[in-house]
Design a protein around this motif. Structure first.
Motif, PDB file in Angstrom:
ATOM      1  N   LEU A 186       0.839  -1.160  -0.074  1.00 10.19           N
ATOM      2  CA  LEU A 186      -0.067   0.005   0.080  1.00 10.19           C
ATOM      3  C   LEU A 186       0.991   1.291  -0.079  1.00 10.19           C
ATOM      4  CD1 LEU A 186      -2.675  -0.789   2.919  1.00 10.19           C
ATOM      5  CD2 LEU A 186      -2.985  -0.887   0.308  1.00 10.19           C
ATOM      6  N   GLU A 187       0.406   2.112  -0.738  1.00 10.29           N
ATOM      7  CA  GLU A 187       1.113   3.522  -0.757  1.00 10.29           C
ATOM      8  C   GLU A 187       0.856   4.490   0.755  1.00 10.29           C
ATOM      9  OE1 GLU A 187      -0.300   6.161  -3.954  1.00 10.29           O
ATOM     10  OE2 GLU A 187       0.067   4.417  -5.213  1.00 10.29           O
ATOM     11  N   ASP A 188       1.654   5.118   1.329  1.00  9.25           N
ATOM     12  CA  ASP A 188       1.304   5.645   2.558  1.00  9.25           C
ATOM     13  C   ASP A 188      -0.101   6.462   2.502  1.00  9.25           C
ATOM     14  OD1 ASP A 188       3.852   5.095   3.247  1.00  9.25           O
ATOM     15  OD2 ASP A 188       4.606   6.848   3.422  1.00  9.25           O
ATOM     16  N   LYS A 189      -0.239   7.095   1.149  1.00  6.67           N
ATOM     17  CA  LYS A 189      -1.713   7.777   1.207  1.00  6.67           C
ATOM     18  C   LYS A 189      -2.799   6.748   1.438  1.00  6.67           C
ATOM     19  CE  LYS A 189      -4.442  10.694  -1.637  1.00  6.67           C
ATOM     20  NZ  LYS A 189      -4.646  10.974  -3.065  1.00  6.67           N
ATOM     21  N   GLN A 190      -2.488   5.623   0.763  1.00 10.16           N
ATOM     22  CA  GLN A 190      -3.682   4.829   1.178  1.00 10.16           C
ATOM     23  C   GLN A 190      -3.871   3.985   2.408  1.00 10.16           C
ATOM     24  OE1 GLN A 190      -2.288   1.758  -1.933  1.00 10.16           O
ATOM     25  NE2 GLN A 190      -4.184   1.972  -3.077  1.00 10.16           N
ATOM     26  N   ILE A 191      -2.885   3.995   3.258  1.00 10.67           N
ATOM     27  CA  ILE A 191      -2.628   3.780   4.674  1.00 10.67           C
ATOM     28  C   ILE A 191      -3.328   4.730   5.337  1.00 10.67           C
ATOM     29  CG2 ILE A 191      -1.383   3.185   6.553  1.00 10.67           C
ATOM     30  CD1 ILE A 191       0.821   2.014   4.864  1.00 10.67           C
ATOM     31  N   TRP A 192      -3.016   5.935   5.113  1.00 11.76           N
ATOM     32  CA  TRP A 192      -3.950   7.169   6.007  1.00 11.76           C
ATOM     33  C   TRP A 192      -5.225   7.026   5.519  1.00 11.76           C
ATOM     34  CZ3 TRP A 192      -1.559   8.185   9.885  1.00 11.76           C
ATOM     35  CH2 TRP A 192      -0.265   8.416  10.092  1.00 11.76           C
ATOM     36  N   GLN A 193      -5.896   6.689   4.230  1.00 13.74           N
ATOM     37  CA  GLN A 193      -7.254   6.637   3.640  1.00 13.74           C
ATOM     38  C   GLN A 193      -7.789   5.788   4.920  1.00 13.74           C
ATOM     39  OE1 GLN A 193      -6.540   6.105  -0.347  1.00 13.74           O
ATOM     40  NE2 GLN A 193      -7.113   8.490  -0.721  1.00 13.74           N
ATOM     41  N   LEU A 194      -7.275   4.388   4.801  1.00 12.70           N
ATOM     42  CA  LEU A 194      -7.735   3.368   5.906  1.00 12.70           C
ATOM     43  C   LEU A 194      -7.853   3.665   7.187  1.00 12.70           C
ATOM     44  CD1 LEU A 194      -5.752   0.200   4.315  1.00 12.70           C
ATOM     45  CD2 LEU A 194      -8.042   0.374   4.798  1.00 12.70           C
ATOM     46  N   ILE A 195      -7.058   4.604   7.613  1.00 12.73           N
ATOM     47  CA  ILE A 195      -7.111   5.055   9.065  1.00 12.73           C
ATOM     48  C   ILE A 195      -8.280   5.748   9.095  1.00 12.73           C
ATOM     49  CG2 ILE A 195      -5.902   6.265  10.806  1.00 12.73           C
ATOM     50  CD1 ILE A 195      -3.340   5.055   9.678  1.00 12.73           C
ATOM     51  N   LEU A 196      -8.516   6.842   8.351  1.00 15.87           N
ATOM     52  CA  LEU A 196      -9.883   7.819   8.188  1.00 15.87           C
ATOM     53  C   LEU A 196     -10.855   6.757   8.185  1.00 15.87           C
ATOM     54  CD1 LEU A 196      -8.752  10.457   5.520  1.00 15.87           C
ATOM     55  CD2 LEU A 196      -8.825  10.655   8.109  1.00 15.87           C
ATOM     56  N   TYR A 197     -10.948   5.822   7.673  1.00 15.32           N
ATOM     57  CA  TYR A 197     -12.202   5.052   7.384  1.00 15.32           C
ATOM     58  C   TYR A 197     -12.393   4.213   8.971  1.00 15.32           C
ATOM     59  CZ  TYR A 197     -15.092   1.299   6.239  1.00 15.32           C
ATOM     60  OH  TYR A 197     -16.120   0.352   6.197  1.00 15.32           O
ATOM     61  N   ILE A 198     -11.366   3.749   9.387  1.00 15.66           N
ATOM     62  CA  ILE A 198     -11.208   2.825  10.598  1.00 15.66           C
ATOM     63  C   ILE A 198     -11.828   3.680  11.620  1.00 15.66           C
ATOM     64  CG2 ILE A 198      -9.786   2.050  12.500  1.00 15.66           C
ATOM     65  CD1 ILE A 198      -8.197   0.865  10.099  1.00 15.66           C
ATOM     66  N   ARG A 199     -11.312   5.115  11.929  1.00 16.45           N
ATOM     67  CA  ARG A 199     -11.558   6.038  12.793  1.00 16.45           C
ATOM     68  C   ARG A 199     -13.078   6.164  12.742  1.00 16.45           C
ATOM     69  NH1 ARG A 199      -7.782   5.973  16.904  1.00 16.45           N
ATOM     70  NH2 ARG A 199      -5.779   6.807  16.256  1.00 16.45           N
ATOM     71  N   GLY A 200     -13.607   6.255  11.567  1.00 20.66           N
ATOM     72  CA  GLY A 200     -15.037   6.687  11.250  1.00 20.66           C
ATOM     73  C   GLY A 200     -15.858   5.438  11.737  1.00 20.66           C
ATOM     74  N   LEU A 201     -15.474   4.392  11.854  1.00 18.99           N
ATOM     75  CA  LEU A 201     -16.316   3.146  12.605  1.00 18.99           C
ATOM     76  C   LEU A 201     -16.465   3.047  14.221  1.00 18.99           C
ATOM     77  CD1 LEU A 201     -14.286   0.392  10.500  1.00 18.99           C
ATOM     78  CD2 LEU A 201     -16.509   1.245   9.901  1.00 18.99           C
ATOM     79  N   THR A 202     -15.794   3.863  14.884  1.00 19.17           N
ATOM     80  CA  THR A 202     -15.581   3.992  16.044  1.00 19.17           C
ATOM     81  C   THR A 202     -16.630   4.554  16.636  1.00 19.17           C
ATOM     82  OG1 THR A 202     -13.205   3.865  16.231  1.00 19.17           O
ATOM     83  CG2 THR A 202     -14.085   4.723  18.071  1.00 19.17           C
ATOM     84  N   TYR A 203     -17.345   4.209  17.742  1.00 22.92           N
ATOM     85  CA  TYR A 203     -18.531   4.809  18.247  1.00 22.92           C
ATOM     86  C   TYR A 203     -18.380   4.695  20.066  1.00 22.92           C
ATOM     87  CZ  TYR A 203     -20.791   0.286  17.670  1.00 22.92           C
ATOM     88  OH  TYR A 203     -21.206  -0.908  17.551  1.00 22.92           O
TER      89      TYR A 203
END
Ligand code: HEC
Length: 103
Positions: free
Chosen positions: A86-103
């Motif tokens: 994965l490119e670094d940018k893709q990893i950061w996109q995954l992290i944005l997505y993962i953070r959005g799953l938290t509640y």
């Protein structure tokens, strides 16, 4: 380490796509489950279980830098693979997505 990718709809959707279908070698959903709750298809076969990203109490203790490192390099002693392609940018996109799953 800070997430340099903006939390735009486009970046979050890109993370969603990687998580649920395109990440290599295996999409995250297989282990981390629909909505990242840790109950993936093969969750009973792995120990420790995949991280539950919906749990605010445990996710708030993990920094972006740590998430980045684990996605890139894997988690030693667990079945979390390193996603070295994965490119670094893709990893950061995954992290944005993962953070959005938290509640
Ligand atoms: C083969 C199963 C599997 C796949 C595929 C997988 N993971 Fe994991 N993941 C795990 C396991 C098991 C752990 C370890 C759980 C722990 O340490 O509590 C883990 C841990 C993590 C952690 C660390 C959380 C923490 O506690 O610090 C992150 C972040 C993570 N995974 C993200 C991802 C992402 C993003 C993907 C897809 C690009 C992915 N994982 C794909 C099984 C998997």
């Amino acid at each position: 380490m800070k997430n340099m990718v903006e939390p735009t709809e486009e970046n979050i959707l890109a993370g969603d796509h990687l998580f649920n279908s395109t990440a290599k070698p295996i999409p995250c959903i297989i282990c981390h489950g629909i909505e990242g709750d840790g109950i993936g298809l093969i969750f009973q076969g792995i120990k420790p279980y995949a991280r539950n990203f919906t749990c605010y109490q445990s996710m708030k203790k993990i920094s972006d830098g740590q998430l980045f490192w684990i996605i890139k390099n894997g988690s030693h002693g667990t079945q979390m693979p390193g996603f070295t392609k994965l490119e670094d940018k893709q990893i950061w996109q995954l992290i944005l997505y993962i953070r959005g799953l938290t509640y």
